[in-house]
Enzyme design. Structure first.
Site, PDB file in Angstrom:
ATOM      1  N   HIS A 146       0.837  -1.209   0.000  1.00  0.00           N
ATOM      2  CA  HIS A 146       0.000   0.000   0.000  1.00  0.00           C
ATOM      3  C   HIS A 146       0.866   1.249   0.000  1.00  0.00           C
ATOM      4  O   HIS A 146       1.477   1.599   1.015  1.00  0.00           O
ATOM      5  CB  HIS A 146      -0.937   0.018   1.214  1.00  0.00           C
ATOM      6  CG  HIS A 146      -1.955   1.116   1.116  1.00  0.00           C
ATOM      7  ND1 HIS A 146      -3.292   0.875   0.902  1.00  0.00           N
ATOM      8  CD2 HIS A 146      -1.831   2.460   1.144  1.00  0.00           C
ATOM      9  CE1 HIS A 146      -3.952   2.026   0.823  1.00  0.00           C
ATOM     10  NE2 HIS A 146      -3.071   3.012   0.964  1.00  0.00           N
TER      11      HIS A 146
ATOM     12  N   HIS B  95       1.577   5.366  -2.195  1.00  0.00           N
ATOM     13  CA  HIS B  95       1.121   6.407  -3.141  1.00  0.00           C
ATOM     14  C   HIS B  95       2.350   7.019  -3.800  1.00  0.00           C
ATOM     15  O   HIS B  95       2.905   8.003  -3.312  1.00  0.00           O
ATOM     16  CB  HIS B  95       0.302   7.478  -2.419  1.00  0.00           C
ATOM     17  CG  HIS B  95      -0.989   6.952  -1.883  1.00  0.00           C
ATOM     18  ND1 HIS B  95      -2.195   7.125  -2.537  1.00  0.00           N
ATOM     19  CD2 HIS B  95      -1.257   6.223  -0.777  1.00  0.00           C
ATOM     20  CE1 HIS B  95      -3.158   6.527  -1.837  1.00  0.00           C
ATOM     21  NE2 HIS B  95      -2.608   5.971  -0.767  1.00  0.00           N
TER      22      HIS B  95
ATOM     23  N   GLN C 138      -9.457   8.967  -5.972  1.00  0.00           N
ATOM     24  CA  GLN C 138      -9.178   9.616  -4.679  1.00  0.00           C
ATOM     25  C   GLN C 138     -10.327  10.504  -4.177  1.00  0.00           C
ATOM     26  O   GLN C 138     -10.618  10.552  -2.992  1.00  0.00           O
ATOM     27  CB  GLN C 138      -7.901  10.460  -4.823  1.00  0.00           C
ATOM     28  CG  GLN C 138      -7.594  11.423  -3.704  1.00  0.00           C
ATOM     29  CD  GLN C 138      -6.970  10.768  -2.493  1.00  0.00           C
ATOM     30  OE1 GLN C 138      -5.807  10.387  -2.521  1.00  0.00           O
ATOM     31  NE2 GLN C 138      -7.748  10.610  -1.426  1.00  0.00           N
TER      32      GLN C 138
ATOM     33  N   HIS D 129      -9.186   1.518  -0.404  1.00  0.00           N
ATOM     34  CA  HIS D 129      -9.117   2.237   0.857  1.00  0.00           C
ATOM     35  C   HIS D 129     -10.498   2.011   1.477  1.00  0.00           C
ATOM     36  O   HIS D 129     -11.511   2.399   0.877  1.00  0.00           O
ATOM     37  CB  HIS D 129      -8.901   3.724   0.626  1.00  0.00           C
ATOM     38  CG  HIS D 129      -7.508   4.078   0.215  1.00  0.00           C
ATOM     39  ND1 HIS D 129      -6.961   3.693  -0.984  1.00  0.00           N
ATOM     40  CD2 HIS D 129      -6.550   4.800   0.855  1.00  0.00           C
ATOM     41  CE1 HIS D 129      -5.719   4.152  -1.060  1.00  0.00           C
ATOM     42  NE2 HIS D 129      -5.440   4.828   0.031  1.00  0.00           N
TER      43      HIS D 129
ATOM     44  N   GLU E 122     -11.379   4.137   6.286  1.00  0.00           N
ATOM     45  CA  GLU E 122     -10.262   4.869   6.904  1.00  0.00           C
ATOM     46  C   GLU E 122     -10.878   6.039   7.664  1.00  0.00           C
ATOM     47  O   GLU E 122     -10.876   7.186   7.210  1.00  0.00           O
ATOM     48  CB  GLU E 122      -9.265   5.358   5.846  1.00  0.00           C
ATOM     49  CG  GLU E 122      -8.003   5.957   6.469  1.00  0.00           C
ATOM     50  CD  GLU E 122      -7.028   6.492   5.432  1.00  0.00           C
ATOM     51  OE1 GLU E 122      -7.327   6.453   4.241  1.00  0.00           O
ATOM     52  OE2 GLU E 122      -5.942   6.967   5.847  1.00  0.00           O
TER      53      GLU E 122
ATOM     54  N   ASP F   8       2.043   3.262   2.964  1.00  0.00           N
ATOM     55  CA  ASP F   8       1.088   4.292   2.570  1.00  0.00           C
ATOM     56  C   ASP F   8       1.768   5.550   2.024  1.00  0.00           C
ATOM     57  O   ASP F   8       1.559   5.913   0.878  1.00  0.00           O
ATOM     58  CB  ASP F   8       0.145   4.654   3.730  1.00  0.00           C
ATOM     59  CG  ASP F   8      -1.185   5.234   3.253  1.00  0.00           C
ATOM     60  OD1 ASP F   8      -1.370   5.376   2.040  1.00  0.00           O
ATOM     61  OD2 ASP F   8      -2.037   5.546   4.102  1.00  0.00           O
TER      62      ASP F   8
HETATM   63 FE   FE2 Z   1      -3.491   5.119   0.976  1.00  0.00          FE
END
Ligand code: FE2
Length: 424
Positions: free
Chosen positions: A55, A57, A150, A208, A211, A307
């Site tokens: 995971h 970005h 996103q 995701h 969260e 992340d």
């Molecule tokens: Fe993430």
């Protein structure tokens, strides 16, 4: 004749062996006296399969402070900040930052990364940039790219159409963010829609999911249900699941068997979870990480993810999966010897299983990729987060590092250590 022989290393399970690598694959694991192009002396050192991050970005990494920092430290300000940044960042800048990060990763023995790529930009320049990065690193890093809306599949006007375009361009996995949709109903609908897209295309899913500190954020229930309905068992991962931290225990007792039945895996991201969650709490403050040991006790595969590194959400990070596991083991209170060892397994074997990596691991026939660490065993590696002495990817040495030995010169008595805090 081998290309490389790694002599006398200790495997994570404690076995001591030589490893012969030929034509990019592990060809032998036994005492070897054969000739080799190169012999790497690993006696006394831990030899591990490569680290894996399920995971990340990569489109946002190494952008910390541009155009400003996340002052509140919350997920929502981070999303807003990234929204400003992605409009002005060029494709070339994204590629350069991502490649720098991949160099860090290679030096730390991190050779497989699943990265979410924002698809909420009509130009899809981030998608174009990450496809270029995947191509440039393909000979030494397995990079999986997730189509990630996103700003919400439905919340953002063109996200659905752009996510489909991004998948058509060659992204590998279907992502989502149901807790960020406008309503719970929209969140559940987005899960159904995205799982159907994945099933039609034969792709994996990594969302995701929940969260949030809201105990009523329960999209994981829909995700597990859809995984079963669409025959996606073993191909779906739920990232974060932080709301599970705050959920009612009776509800969780019903939820965990559902996740296990659907063979949905989970990734906790302890660095970012402990930094971002519980921000609106006074005291006591919730830790905001999902229930790791409890899921594992139900047979659910759980990994640790990184992340973010130096981006709008997280202002630290080093591409070291041992840092991630170290934080995770503290937050999840995994202090028993078998639990600590499992934390090492989570950033190697479990994460590889979550990404569905073929030919991963240390066995004859596997990809010839491994890491030699300045530590005697997995628990010591977690304690020290030591130098990666040698990183081999597909039969090629791609990084070397020296031991960090202390040069002690004490007045009045000899030093008791000659290697940095190693016990053996
Ligand atoms: Fe993430």
């Amino acid at each position: 004749m081998f290309n490389i022989i790694v002599k006398g290393g200790t495997l994570p399970d404690g076995r001591v062996t030589d490893i012969g690598i030929k034509d990019g694959r592990i060809a032998a694991m036994e005492p070897l006296e054969a000739e080799a192009g190169e012999v790497i002396e690993a006696t006394g050192d831990l030899v591990s399969p490569p680290f894996v991050d399920p995971h990340f970005h990569l489109d946002a990494t190494l952008s910390y402070g541009t155009p400003r920092i996340n002052a509140s430290g919350t997920l929502l300000e981070g999303i807003g900040l990234w929204g400003e940044l992605k409009l002005v960042m060029t494709t070339d800048e994204m590629i350069a930052r991502a490649l720098s990060y991949c160099d860090w990763a290679a030096s730390m023995g991190l050779l497989a990364i699943r990265s979410h790529v924002d698809t909420c930009d009509d130009t899809l320049k981030g998608v174009e940039a990450m496809l270029e990065v995947r191509e440039q690193v393909k000979d030494y890093i397995d990079l999986q790219l997730v189509a990630f809306p996103q700003d919400g599949l439905y919340r953002d006007r063109t996200a659905r159409e752009n996510t489909i375009r991004a998948l058509d361009m060659g992204l590998d996995v279907v992502g989502g963010i149901p807790h960020f949709e406008r309503t719970m109903a929209d969140g559940a609908a987005s899960v159904r829609d995205l799982c159907e897209m994945a099933a039609e295309r034969g792709l994996r899913v990594d969302m995701h999911c929940d969260e949030s500190d809201d105990p009523m954020s329960r999209h994981i229930e829909t995700l597990a249900f859809e995984a079963q309905r669409l025959g996606l068992q073993g191909r779906v991962n739920a990232s974060h699941l932080t709301s599970m931290h705050s959920m009612d225990n009776y509800y969780v007792s019903k939820l965990l068997p559902l996740i296990a039945e659907a063979q949905v895996s989970a990734v906790a991201n302890p660095l970012i979870n402990i930094m971002i969650q519980g921000r609106q709490d006074t005291f006591p403050k919730r830790r905001g990480m999902t229930r790791v040991k409890e899921m594992q006790a139900h047979g659910i595969t759980v990994g640790w993810g990184q992340d973010c590194v130096l981006d709008p959400w997280y202002s630290l990070g080093t591409a070291d999966m041992l840092d991630v596991a170290f934080m995770g083991m503290h937050v999840a209170q995994m202090s028993a010897p078998d639990e600590m060892a499992r934390c090492f397994d989570m950033v190697t074997q479990a994460n590889a299983a979550i990404m569905g990596l073929p030919d991963y691991g240390l066995h004859v026939g596997a990809q010839g990729s491994l890491v030699v660490l300045d530590a005697a065993n997995p628990v010591e590696a977690l304690r020290l987060r030591p130098a990666r002495l040698c990183v081999i990817s597909r039969g090629r040495v791609i990084s070397r590092n020296s031991r960090m030995d202390a040069a002690l010169n004490l007045p009045g008595r000899p030093a008791t250590i000659n290697r940095r805090h190693r016990t053996s």
